[in-house]
Enzyme design. Structure first.
Site, PDB file in Angstrom:
ATOM      1  N   CYS A  56       6.464 -10.867  -6.404  1.00 13.52           N
ATOM      2  CA  CYS A  56       6.215 -11.426  -5.074  1.00 13.52           C
ATOM      3  C   CYS A  56       6.039 -12.947  -5.144  1.00 13.52           C
ATOM      4  CB  CYS A  56       5.013 -10.720  -4.442  1.00 13.52           C
ATOM      5  SG  CYS A  56       4.896 -10.977  -2.658  1.00 13.52           S
ATOM      6  N   HIS A 166       6.271  -4.643  -5.077  1.00 16.30           N
ATOM      7  CA  HIS A 166       5.094  -4.574  -5.953  1.00 16.30           C
ATOM      8  C   HIS A 166       5.030  -3.279  -6.756  1.00 16.30           C
ATOM      9  CE1 HIS A 166       2.789  -8.083  -4.494  1.00 16.30           C
ATOM     10  NE2 HIS A 166       3.441  -7.877  -3.369  1.00 16.30           N
ATOM     11  N   GLU A 168       3.147  -2.754  -9.296  1.00 14.93           N
ATOM     12  CA  GLU A 168       1.749  -2.531  -9.729  1.00 14.93           C
ATOM     13  C   GLU A 168       0.926  -1.820  -8.671  1.00 14.93           C
ATOM     14  OE1 GLU A 168       2.830  -5.192  -8.360  1.00 14.93           O
ATOM     15  OE2 GLU A 168       1.229  -6.262  -7.293  1.00 14.93           O
TER      16      GLU A 168
END
Lengths: 192, 80
Positions: A56, A166, A168
């Site tokens: 990001c 994302h 994660e």
């Protein structure tokens, strides 16, 4: 964790530039952060082959610092987009994606206002020709107008990956998904 | 010396903000408006008296920070 003012990154196997906002995204997202003290050593280490992952805002910093080609512009719809999007893993010959199957469909959240990947046609052709487009938004899922549905790319040496979605945020059932887990398992296996 | 730097998107780079402004202007009755491109203006004050030197330094600033030359171009306007 390394502070932006630190001038040296410790001796590590993996450097992660996380998402969020830096310097208020003034001028352009990632423009100021790309000039921070810490980034000088990140650039140096990346050029020496250390594995670097930018997610990001981290991806924006990597393009601004020219570790990755192209740029991230304002989303085509002008809206901050925050939702899960379907992606296709288009390249598994990388330390970041070796545990995925080629063409595997995954869902990662996006959360950005400036995730519209842009580069000239020559650069885009090159990225595709060299197998450096690692993630693409699945058909009909492109949330920001990114050129050729590109969501994540590698540098020429394939040790630097930048992506807008994302992984994660989907690496544990508690977070509502596990599609991103294989990226970190890939890194553990590849760098371990 | 003062300088004004104009940073705009290169031709051919899509400008969603410019497009939205264009639509809004059309909606306000300014039907004559075609394409709209949006950019940035940056005013600088420099401790420099030579125009030539100032221009070359600002060019360097543009290349290093003020513009992202992957997608943007810039123009430098020097003022006394």
């Amino acid at each position: 964790m390394v502070w932006h003012a630190d001038s040296e990154i410790p001796d590590v196997d993996l450097i992660v530039l996380p998402g969020g906002f830096a310097y208020g995204d003034y001028l352009r997202s990632g423009a100021m952060a790309a000039l921070s003290n810490a980034m000088r050593d990140v650039i140096d280490k990346a050029q020496k082959g250390v594995t670097v992952l930018g997610i990001c805002n981290g991806f924006q910093v990597l393009t601004e610092s020219r570790l990755l080609p192209g740029a991230l512009m304002r989303n085509a719809g002008l809206k901050f987009t925050c939702r899960g999007v379907g992606l296709e893993v288009t390249e598994t010959q990388s330390v970041f994606t070796r545990k995925y199957d080629s063409g595997q469909r995954v869902t990662f959240p996006v959360a950005n206002g400036e995730g519209n990947y842009t580069a000239d046609d020559e650069t885009l052709d090159r990225l595709e020709g060299e197998g450096r487009v690692v993630f693409r938004y699945a058909a009909g899922e492109n949330p920001n107008g990114s050129a050729r549905n590109i969501a994540g790319i590698l540098n020429e040496k394939r040790n630097v990956l930048g992506l807008m979605p994302h992984p994660e945020r989907v690496c544990d059932p508690l977070l509502g998904g596990t599609d991103g887990r294989a990226m970190f398992e890939s890194l553990l296996e590849g760098l371990g | 010396m003062k300088a004004r730097v104009f940073v705009t998107l290169k031709n051919g780079v899509l400008d969603p903000q410019g497009k939205a402004i264009g639509h809004a202007l059309n909606g306000l009755g300014f039907g004559e408006v075609g394409e709209v491109r949006q950019g940035k203006v940056i005013d600088l004050e420099l401790a420099e008296t030579s125009a030539e030197a100032a221009r070359s330094r600002i060019k360097e600033m543009c290349e290093k920070l003020l513009a992202n030359t992957v997608i943007e171009k810039y123009e430098i306007d020097l003022r006394n």
